[in-house]
Design a protein around this motif. Structure first.
Motif, mmCIF file in Angstrom:
data_model
loop_
_atom_site.group_PDB
_atom_site.id
_atom_site.type_symbol
_atom_site.label_atom_id
_atom_site.label_comp_id
_atom_site.label_asym_id
_atom_site.label_seq_id
_atom_site.Cartn_x
_atom_site.Cartn_y
_atom_site.Cartn_z
ATOM 1 N N LEU A 52 0.837 -1.203 0.000
ATOM 2 C CA LEU A 52 0.000 0.000 0.000
ATOM 3 C C LEU A 52 0.873 1.256 0.000
ATOM 4 O O LEU A 52 0.610 2.199 -0.745
ATOM 5 N N SER A 55 2.398 1.743 -3.485
ATOM 6 C CA SER A 55 1.463 2.285 -4.488
ATOM 7 C C SER A 55 1.131 3.732 -4.147
ATOM 8 O O SER A 55 0.921 4.558 -5.034
ATOM 9 N N GLY A 56 1.125 4.069 -2.852
ATOM 10 C CA GLY A 56 0.913 5.458 -2.452
ATOM 11 C C GLY A 56 2.032 6.362 -2.931
ATOM 12 O O GLY A 56 1.798 7.484 -3.380
ATOM 13 N N GLN A 59 1.526 6.954 -6.708
ATOM 14 C CA GLN A 59 0.458 7.938 -6.945
ATOM 15 C C GLN A 59 0.917 9.320 -6.484
ATOM 16 O O GLN A 59 0.683 10.324 -7.148
ATOM 17 N N GLU A 309 -3.230 8.859 1.493
ATOM 18 C CA GLU A 309 -4.460 8.404 0.837
ATOM 19 C C GLU A 309 -4.520 6.896 0.744
ATOM 20 O O GLU A 309 -5.580 6.293 0.829
ATOM 21 N N ALA A 310 -3.353 6.286 0.533
ATOM 22 C CA ALA A 310 -3.336 4.834 0.365
ATOM 23 C C ALA A 310 -3.566 4.115 1.682
ATOM 24 O O ALA A 310 -4.311 3.143 1.738
ATOM 25 N N ASN A 314 -7.702 2.724 5.399
ATOM 26 C CA ASN A 314 -7.660 1.381 5.970
ATOM 27 C C ASN A 314 -7.101 1.391 7.371
ATOM 28 O O ASN A 314 -7.465 0.565 8.208
ATOM 29 N N ASN A 326 -12.935 3.283 2.317
ATOM 30 C CA ASN A 326 -12.177 3.736 1.151
ATOM 31 C C ASN A 326 -12.897 4.791 0.338
ATOM 32 O O ASN A 326 -12.295 5.497 -0.446
ATOM 33 N N LEU A 328 -14.024 7.256 1.681
ATOM 34 C CA LEU A 328 -13.697 8.497 2.383
ATOM 35 C C LEU A 328 -12.234 8.878 2.210
ATOM 36 O O LEU A 328 -11.686 9.624 3.014
ATOM 37 N N LYS A 329 -11.612 8.351 1.155
ATOM 38 C CA LYS A 329 -10.211 8.664 0.878
ATOM 39 C C LYS A 329 -9.980 10.169 0.804
ATOM 40 O O LYS A 329 -9.016 10.691 1.358
ATOM 41 N N ASP A 330 -10.889 10.844 0.130
ATOM 42 C CA ASP A 330 -10.731 12.291 -0.033
ATOM 43 C C ASP A 330 -10.889 13.010 1.295
ATOM 44 O O ASP A 330 -10.282 14.053 1.523
ATOM 45 N N ALA B 219 -17.043 0.731 -0.851
ATOM 46 C CA ALA B 219 -17.344 1.751 -1.850
ATOM 47 C C ALA B 219 -16.105 2.558 -2.196
ATOM 48 O O ALA B 219 -15.183 2.686 -1.400
ATOM 49 N N ASN B 221 -14.968 6.285 -4.647
ATOM 50 C CA ASN B 221 -15.521 7.560 -5.116
ATOM 51 C C ASN B 221 -15.522 7.604 -6.624
ATOM 52 O O ASN B 221 -14.599 7.098 -7.248
ATOM 53 N N ASP B 226 -6.859 5.345 -8.197
ATOM 54 C CA ASP B 226 -6.032 4.370 -7.499
ATOM 55 C C ASP B 226 -6.921 3.520 -6.608
ATOM 56 O O ASP B 226 -7.450 3.990 -5.617
ATOM 57 N N SER B 228 -5.926 0.609 -5.237
ATOM 58 C CA SER B 228 -5.135 -0.401 -4.534
ATOM 59 C C SER B 228 -5.558 -0.536 -3.080
ATOM 60 O O SER B 228 -5.543 -1.631 -2.531
ATOM 61 N N ALA B 229 -5.961 0.574 -2.450
ATOM 62 C CA ALA B 229 -6.312 0.488 -1.035
ATOM 63 C C ALA B 229 -7.535 -0.393 -0.831
ATOM 64 O O ALA B 229 -7.521 -1.309 -0.012
#
Lengths: 358, 413
Positions: A52, A55-56, A59, A309-310, A314, A326, A328-330, B219, B221, B226, B228-229
């Motif tokens: 993770l 990959s973060g 990105q 974000e990655a 989690n 996920n 709610l990543k933003d 879910a 967005n 990305d 991957s998470a």
């Protein structure tokens, strides 16, 4: 009389400090509780966390390349170029057609070491031209207007560019052809790392080092730094301010265009006229996180945002029992921004611009 | 006085004359009529997502509408057909604004739209109150044709759709995965839209009823690139099948990145009609091979002829998968107007608004591009019989479309 006034000021200060202090404690406690819960539940293995983070980083390096454009322009003009996401899109969207042609002719998979840099160069040129035109047409006439005016103009320019490209290339989605050399993965210890992620990270690093060298070691860079310190004095010293500003836009644009192709190699799908919006906002966040106007800050801010974000949803949100973490990543990304602004208003590496420049 | 008397006489004669004519064309409809003067056009509207990231959906539907109108040479009952439209975006706010603008036009008979269920939820009350009809080519959320508000239904009189209801689609996906493929552990991913969220809920419920286990429901967005998470989270739950009924490009990203996620190499991928478009395998590449997609199978000679018209009149190929539904929606609307319109001697047309609704509800066995259409009382016109499960093979990466149908309801593999 004077004493009373001082007393009141002290009181107000302590209230603000108290509220911010409580906020800090609450947020830190939430982060610790959330992370602890997740780690204790053992839902993810150490290897999964490492993949993770990697990959973060991949990105994040794309965010960083775009963020540099915001920070360079802010450093010189004290202006947020909100159309920068569209500069990124213009390069990425235009180069996809060249990439398709390369793919059809077999050149892309035949000699990827030549084809990919060519694609990056082409996208950089396209984005650079767009950025230069943007500066010339939309921003230069407003150079001495109040600061809100170019900001609104930037938003207008952003819409203009989006719908111009929609008119040019249509509203459908395109995607970059896959490069065989970038497929597959290699294993370090027990962690599997996709080759594409490493390549993205390396390519972004090379470009960022190049920029650092340009700004710190060349005459042009010296002039840019001088203009950023003080425009009037630099002009008196014989620096052509307009030329330096055009160069700044050109460099920021080229980096954004390159980021467009690098992004396309990493995440080939979803190329359309709207693709610059979200990365633009994220990169702006990254630039503020790192300290806007500060070049290493933008790089660090981008990588930091990508990693947060990655792992953030989690690690923290899932641990707090929030469903659909996920999605709610933003939220994580923008909460980070608020946090940094509370703890360090000037950003991670930022200088106190308020004192120096205002 | 002498001069006024003949004038009054003429005026009263004129009044009697028009009165007689008025009686002939009197409106008896309970929610009002639209009267179209001899030289005026018949106005129909569209409400589609024409700007922003989902505008490919709007362009796709608009092409279908325009072809349906041009098939009739833009004429109906010797009147011109005038098409007016608003951008409803893919959001509730957009749907509300577009509906208010269109509902202000009292000559408007009906609207083809919207593209997104979220827009429809906001637009429907306004269109329904104005007495108009609204036929959607692509809203599939079950709540839109459910009139039981206690269970979340938002149906209002005047709403119809040629898109199938996701209750069918989610259920056949579950039956296929559990009964035909023998998979027992399901993970679902949606994008927060009513479409995807509703569809994955139906799939998960049916799957559990059949005896399967839902190990993960999450879910993403709209706009994420990305994945991957979330895929790492999915992998930790260990599903055998991953169902993500989302749109492009998010679906492309999920499918492509699943291949790179340790632990998900062998998971079966399933999607829905939001991804049933030739650009999906093209964009996703190798990772899409073997993936199952549910959706209407739109095929046949008439559909090929439609695509030829598209290439000729609009150019290229339709950018998404609902153009045929939009074409059918426009046709049943125009047919219904034609069947209920009362034509006066001078060419004046009167269309009763309730009569138009009744005519649409009575639509039965209409042979459309998307199969046989029969509308029920709450506006579901697609019967769901035309739904099938497709599987993407290597050939689709090379441009073959549509993919082969591997299963359709009521048929063993």
């Amino acid at each position: 009389m004077r004493l009373v006034l001082n007393q009141r000021t002290i009181d107000e200060f302590s209230w603000v400090d108290f509220i911010i202090g409580v906020l800090r404690v609450v947020i830190i406690a939430l982060i610790i509780i959330g992370s602890w819960n997740t780690l204790a539940s053992g839902r993810f293995t150490a290897d999964q966390w490492i993949s993770l983070v990697i990959s973060g980083l991949a990105q994040g390096s794309i965010y960083a390349l775009i963020a540099l454009g915001y920070t360079l322009v802010y450093g010189i003009l004290l202006m947020i170029n909100f159309a920068h996401g569209e500069v990124f899109m213009s390069g990425a969207f235009t180069a996809v057609f060249l990439a398709e042609a390369f793919d059809r002719s077999g050149f892309l998979n035949g000699s990827p070491l030549l084809a990919v840099p060519l694609l990056i160069l082409f996208a950089a040129l396209v984005s650079m031209s767009v950025a230069i035109l943007l500066e010339r047409i939309a921003y230069r006439p407003l150079r001495n207007a109040p600061r809100l005016v170019p900001l609104i103009t930037a938003i207008g320019a952003s819409f203009f560019l989006q719908y111009t490209f929609r008119g040019l290339y249509g509203s459908g989605f395109k995607s970059y052809p896959t490069v065989d050399a970038l497929r597959g993965s290699f294993t370090v210890g027990s962690v599997t790392i996709p080759i594409s992620q490493m390549v993205v990270f390396a390519a972004a690093l090379v470009l960022m080092l190049g920029l650092y060298w340009l700004v710190e070691r060349t005459k042009l860079g010296k002039a840019m730094r001088a203009v950023s310190e003080n425009k009037e004095v630099s002009a008196l010293m014989g620096i052509d301010i307009d030329r330096i500003i055009v160069f700044t836009f050109a460099i920021g644009g080229a980096l954004a265009g390159a980021a467009g192709v690098i992004n396309g190699l990493y995440r080939p799908q979803g190329v359309n006229f709207f693709m610059g919006f979200v990365p633009g906002i994220k990169a702006f966040t990254a630039a503020v996180l790192g300290g806007i106007g500060n070049i290493p800050g933008a790089m660090l801010g981008g990588l930091f945002l990508g990693v947060i974000e990655a792992i953030g949803p989690n690690l923290v949100l899932a641990g707090l029992g929030i469903p659909g973490a996920n999605q709610l990543k933003d939220v994580i990304a923008f909460t980070m921004l608020v946090l940094v602004l509370i703890f360090r208003p000037q950003g991670i590496l930022g200088e106190r611009l308020a004192e120096k420049k205002a | 006085m002498k001069r006024i008397l003949p004038l009054l006489l003429i005026l009263s004669l004129f009044a009697i004359a028009t009165g007689v004519q008025g009686a002939q064309m009197e409106c008896t409809d309970e929610i009002g009529c639209v009267e179209i003067a001899p030289d005026d056009p018949i106005v129909i509207g569209y409400m589609l997502t024409l700007s922003g990231g989902t505008s490919f959906l709007g362009e796709d539907s608009l092409g279908g509408i325009e072809i349906a109108v041009s098939d009739r040479d833009s004429m109906l009952l010797d009147h011109d057909i005038e098409l007016i439209g608003e951008d409803s975006l893919c959001s509730a706010e957009g749907g509300q604004t577009a509906a208010q603008k269109l509902a202000a036009n009292d000559q408007l008979l009906g609207v083809v739209g919207t593209n997104c269920s979220s827009s429809a939820t906001a637009a429907l009350p306004i269109i329904s109150t104005a007495g108009m009809v609204m036929i959607s080519p692509s809203n599939t959320a079950p709540s839109l044709t459910n009139d039981d508000t206690a269970s979340g239904g938002v149906w209002q009189p005047g709403y119809y759709r040629t898109a199938h209801n996701d209750l069918f689609q989610g259920a056949i996906a579950a039956e296929f995965a559990f009964n035909e493929l023998g998979l027992t552990k399901l993970a679902t991913i949606h994008d927060g839209s009513p479409y995807a969220e509703g569809l994955q809920a139906v799939m998960a419920d049916t799957f559990t009823e059949l005896g399967g286990e839902v190990v993960f429901q999450g879910a993403i967005n709209v706009g994420d690139t990305d994945m991957s998470a979330i895929l790492t989270e999915v992998a930790a739950a260990g599903p055998e099948v991953i169902y993500f009924p989302v749109f492009e490009p998010e679906g492309d990203f999920i499918a492509a990145q699943t291949a790179d996620t340790p632990g998900l190499e062998d998971a079966v991928l399933m999607g829905a009609d939001g991804l049933l478009s030739d650009s999906f395998p093209e964009a996703t590449g190798e990772a899409a091979v073997g993936m199952y997609l549910s959706g209407p199978s739109v095929t046949g000679d008439e559909y090929t002829a439609f695509l030829d018209k598209w290439a000729e009149e609009i150019g290229g190929v339709p950018p998404s998968g609902y153009h045929a539904h939009a074409y059918d929606a426009t046709n049943i609307l125009l047919d219904a107007i034609e069947s209920v319109a009362e034509v006066g001697e001078d060419g004046t047309i009167v269309v009763g608004r309730q009569a138009l609704r009744d005519a649409l509800t009575a639509t039965a066995d209409y042979a459309g591009l998307t199969g046989s259409l029969t509308c029920n009382a709450t506006g579901d016109c697609a019967t769901g019989e035309a739904l099938a499960i497709f599987q993407i093979t290597e050939a689709e990466l090379e441009g073959n479309w549509p993919p082969p149908v591997v299963w359709s309801p009521g048929q063993d593999m």
